[in-house]
Write a protein that holds these residues in place. Sequence first.
Motif, PDB file in Angstrom:
ATOM      1  N   ILE A   1       0.919  -1.383  -0.018  1.00  0.00           N
ATOM      2  CA  ILE A   1       0.031   0.081   0.055  1.00  0.00           C
ATOM      3  C   ILE A   1       0.925   1.198   0.017  1.00  0.00           C
ATOM      4  N   MET A   2       0.571   2.052  -1.172  1.00  0.00           N
ATOM      5  CA  MET A   2       1.771   3.134  -1.194  1.00  0.00           C
ATOM      6  C   MET A   2       0.790   4.485  -1.339  1.00  0.00           C
ATOM      7  N   ASP A   3       1.302   5.785  -0.885  1.00  0.00           N
ATOM      8  CA  ASP A   3       0.299   6.791  -0.620  1.00  0.00           C
ATOM      9  C   ASP A   3       0.703   7.801  -1.544  1.00  0.00           C
TER      10      ASP A   3
ATOM     11  N   HIS B   1       1.596  -4.293   3.958  1.00  0.00           N
ATOM     12  CA  HIS B   1       2.568  -3.663   4.026  1.00  0.00           C
ATOM     13  C   HIS B   1       2.174  -2.043   3.754  1.00  0.00           C
ATOM     14  N   LEU B   2       2.153  -1.311   5.064  1.00  0.00           N
ATOM     15  CA  LEU B   2       1.580   0.198   4.700  1.00  0.00           C
ATOM     16  C   LEU B   2       2.867   1.016   4.423  1.00  0.00           C
ATOM     17  N   MET B   3       2.957   1.461   3.278  1.00  0.00           N
ATOM     18  CA  MET B   3       4.093   2.431   2.934  1.00  0.00           C
ATOM     19  C   MET B   3       3.225   3.707   2.735  1.00  0.00           C
ATOM     20  N   ILE B   4       2.644   4.311   3.941  1.00  0.00           N
ATOM     21  CA  ILE B   4       1.824   5.617   4.123  1.00  0.00           C
ATOM     22  C   ILE B   4       2.153   6.183   5.292  1.00  0.00           C
ATOM     23  N   GLU B   5       1.846   7.663   4.925  1.00  0.00           N
ATOM     24  CA  GLU B   5       2.200   8.493   6.228  1.00  0.00           C
ATOM     25  C   GLU B   5       0.959   8.259   7.026  1.00  0.00           C
TER      26      GLU B   5
END
Length: 222
Positions: free
Chosen positions: A37-39, A67-71
């Motif tokens: 997951i990318m933001d 896999h949270l690649m987020i702010e």
Amino acid sequence: MKKVKIFPSILSADFSNLTKQIKLVEQSGADGLHLDIMDGHFVPNITFGPMVVQAINSITKLTLDTHLMIEKPELYIEEFIKAGSDIITVHVETCPHLHRTIQMIKSHGVKAGVTLNPSTPASSLREVIKFTDLILVMTVNPGFGGQKFIRAMLEKVETLTRLRDNFNPSAVIEVDGGINERNAKSFVESGADILVAGNSIFSQNNISSAVRNLRKASNSHK
Ligand code: DX5
Ligand code: ZN
């Protein structure tokens, strides 16, 4: 010989054919699916959100490893859990209150993972390792599939494996980024329990044999 788990990352899958591709990895013995997951803020790329995770959850019984690649991941954790995630992994770099975020994930009855970018020292996990279920070692700078792994990360996997053995032996070590048949065994010998692989599986004509070959290549006698 330890049983290594293979979690294909759908980042490199054909999204117009996702159901079929997920079925193929499921049938070839994959142990879980890795969902990136990318933001577009924490990492320079945008992927998908809870709606897609929910759709994937409806077509597979595989463990969903999100896999949270987020702010500000704490704002979205609950939604990703409702969507069917079994493991939620957050980046140390996005969590000023990492212990609180880990507790929040665990309070929903799912597994909590922590991960760190290649430039973040292994020691940054020292105080929270005892609270985590999974330690994800990024072996590329996150944001894109198909990158070459950073060789120096083998040593970081060894360091984190030692920390894990000392402070939380039941936690598992996962590696993510540029993992393929050629380097899988080295990562397993350094301590990895779970291998994430995107490009090395989904770019192959035969996805099923790619999963099986990665498993064969990861067999270690340590
Ligand atoms: C990188 C992602 C990885 C990626 C791995 O930002 O976190 O999960 O999909 O893909 P490959 O195996 O192609 O490096
Ligand atoms: Zn990932």
